[in-house]
Design a protein around this motif. Sequence first.
Motif, short mmCIF file in Angstrom:
data_model
loop_
_atom_site.label_atom_id
_atom_site.label_comp_id
_atom_site.label_asym_id
_atom_site.label_seq_id
_atom_site.Cartn_x
_atom_site.Cartn_y
_atom_site.Cartn_z
N THR A 11 0.62 -1.15 -0.07
CA THR A 11 -0.06 -0.03 -0.04
C THR A 11 0.73 1.23 -0.14
O THR A 11 0.59 2.38 -0.62
N TYR A 12 2.00 1.20 0.72
CA TYR A 12 2.67 2.53 0.87
C TYR A 12 3.61 2.55 -0.44
O TYR A 12 3.66 3.71 -0.88
N ARG A 13 4.01 1.56 -1.03
CA ARG A 13 4.70 1.54 -2.24
C ARG A 13 3.64 2.19 -3.38
O ARG A 13 3.98 2.96 -4.26
N ALA A 14 2.23 1.69 -3.50
CA ALA A 14 1.54 2.19 -4.65
C ALA A 14 1.05 3.69 -4.19
O ALA A 14 0.94 4.33 -5.19
N HIS A 15 1.09 4.07 -2.82
CA HIS A 15 0.74 5.46 -2.55
C HIS A 15 2.02 6.44 -3.28
O HIS A 15 1.69 7.44 -3.78
N ARG A 16 3.12 5.70 -3.16
CA ARG A 16 4.32 6.62 -3.61
C ARG A 16 4.51 6.63 -5.07
O ARG A 16 4.92 7.65 -5.44
N LEU A 17 4.04 5.56 -5.56
CA LEU A 17 4.07 5.69 -7.14
C LEU A 17 2.82 6.24 -7.82
O LEU A 17 2.83 6.17 -8.86
N GLY A 18 2.02 6.49 -7.04
CA GLY A 18 0.51 7.10 -7.56
C GLY A 18 -0.36 6.05 -8.09
O GLY A 18 -1.08 6.43 -8.93
N GLN A 19 -0.17 4.87 -7.61
CA GLN A 19 -1.01 3.94 -8.23
C GLN A 19 -2.35 3.50 -7.05
O GLN A 19 -2.02 3.82 -5.92
N PRO A 20 -3.20 2.74 -7.59
CA PRO A 20 -4.08 2.35 -6.90
C PRO A 20 -3.82 1.37 -5.81
O PRO A 20 -2.78 0.43 -5.79
N ALA A 21 -4.32 1.41 -4.39
CA ALA A 21 -4.19 0.48 -3.28
C ALA A 21 -4.45 -0.98 -3.97
O ALA A 21 -5.42 -1.25 -4.20
N PRO A 22 -3.59 -1.92 -3.47
CA PRO A 22 -4.08 -3.14 -3.59
C PRO A 22 -5.16 -3.66 -2.82
O PRO A 22 -5.47 -3.15 -1.56
N PRO A 23 -5.93 -4.69 -3.07
CA PRO A 23 -6.92 -5.00 -2.11
C PRO A 23 -6.31 -5.80 -0.90
O PRO A 23 -5.49 -6.20 -0.89
N ALA A 24 -6.99 -5.66 0.14
CA ALA A 24 -6.70 -6.27 1.27
C ALA A 24 -6.88 -7.62 1.33
O ALA A 24 -7.60 -8.37 0.70
N PRO A 25 -5.88 -8.26 2.07
CA PRO A 25 -5.85 -9.78 2.14
C PRO A 25 -7.30 -10.37 2.56
O PRO A 25 -8.03 -9.87 3.42
N GLY A 26 -7.67 -11.32 1.87
CA GLY A 26 -8.99 -12.18 1.98
C GLY A 26 -10.29 -11.43 1.63
O GLY A 26 -11.44 -11.74 1.53
N THR A 27 -10.05 -10.24 0.68
CA THR A 27 -11.20 -9.70 0.19
C THR A 27 -11.86 -10.40 -0.89
O THR A 27 -13.05 -10.49 -1.02
#
Length: 71
Positions: A11-27
Amino acid sequence: MSITQHHLLDTYRAHRLGQPAPPAPGTHDWQVVREWRDHRQFRAVLAGRPAHGRLRQALSRWLHARPRSTG
Protein backbone atom coordinates in the motif's frame (compact mmCIF):
# COMPACT_ATOMS: atom_id res chain seq x y z
CA MET A 1 7.06 -10.84 7.09
CA SER A 2 3.38 -11.33 7.85
CA ILE A 3 0.55 -10.82 5.38
CA THR A 4 -0.47 -7.61 7.12
CA GLN A 5 3.05 -6.19 6.96
CA HIS A 6 3.36 -7.15 3.31
CA HIS A 7 0.01 -5.50 2.52
CA LEU A 8 1.04 -2.32 4.32
CA LEU A 9 4.32 -2.23 2.40
CA ASP A 10 2.48 -2.73 -0.92
CA THR A 11 0.00 0.00 0.00
CA TYR A 12 2.85 2.38 0.85
CA ARG A 13 4.62 1.63 -2.45
CA ALA A 14 1.42 2.12 -4.44
CA HIS A 15 0.77 5.45 -2.72
CA ARG A 16 4.32 6.67 -3.41
CA LEU A 17 4.05 5.66 -7.10
CA GLY A 18 0.57 7.15 -7.52
CA GLN A 19 -1.04 3.78 -8.20
CA PRO A 20 -4.26 2.41 -6.71
CA ALA A 21 -3.89 0.50 -3.45
CA PRO A 22 -4.01 -3.30 -3.66
CA PRO A 23 -7.03 -5.09 -2.17
CA ALA A 24 -6.79 -6.15 1.45
CA PRO A 25 -5.89 -9.78 2.15
CA GLY A 26 -8.96 -12.00 2.11
CA THR A 27 -11.08 -9.60 0.06
CA HIS A 28 -11.69 -12.05 -2.78
CA ASP A 29 -11.62 -15.34 -0.86
CA TRP A 30 -15.31 -16.19 -1.43
CA GLN A 31 -15.03 -15.42 -5.12
CA VAL A 32 -12.14 -17.88 -5.38
CA VAL A 33 -14.16 -20.55 -3.55
CA ARG A 34 -17.14 -20.03 -5.90
CA GLU A 35 -14.92 -20.24 -8.98
CA TRP A 36 -13.28 -23.41 -7.67
CA ARG A 37 -16.72 -24.98 -7.06
CA ASP A 38 -17.90 -24.00 -10.55
CA HIS A 39 -14.75 -25.48 -12.07
CA ARG A 40 -15.29 -28.77 -10.21
CA GLN A 41 -18.89 -28.93 -11.43
CA PHE A 42 -17.77 -28.22 -14.98
CA ARG A 43 -15.16 -30.99 -14.82
CA ALA A 44 -17.79 -33.40 -13.44
CA VAL A 45 -20.11 -32.67 -16.36
CA LEU A 46 -17.29 -33.21 -18.86
CA ALA A 47 -16.50 -36.55 -17.21
CA GLY A 48 -20.16 -37.63 -17.40
CA ARG A 49 -20.79 -37.49 -13.65
CA PRO A 50 -23.63 -35.62 -11.92
CA ALA A 51 -22.60 -32.06 -11.10
CA HIS A 52 -24.81 -31.62 -8.03
CA GLY A 53 -25.55 -33.76 -5.00
CA ARG A 54 -22.68 -36.22 -5.36
CA LEU A 55 -21.78 -36.08 -1.67
CA ARG A 56 -25.38 -36.54 -0.54
CA GLN A 57 -25.82 -39.50 -2.91
CA ALA A 58 -22.66 -41.15 -1.63
CA LEU A 59 -23.68 -40.67 2.00
CA SER A 60 -27.16 -41.96 1.26
CA ARG A 61 -25.74 -45.11 -0.34
CA TRP A 62 -23.44 -45.63 2.62
CA LEU A 63 -26.10 -45.04 5.28
CA HIS A 64 -28.81 -47.09 3.59
CA ALA A 65 -26.64 -49.96 2.45
CA ARG A 66 -28.19 -53.35 2.97
CA PRO A 67 -26.26 -55.61 5.30
CA ARG A 68 -24.38 -58.35 3.50
CA SER A 69 -25.23 -61.90 4.31
CA THR A 70 -22.35 -63.89 5.72
CA GLY A 71 -22.52 -67.44 4.73
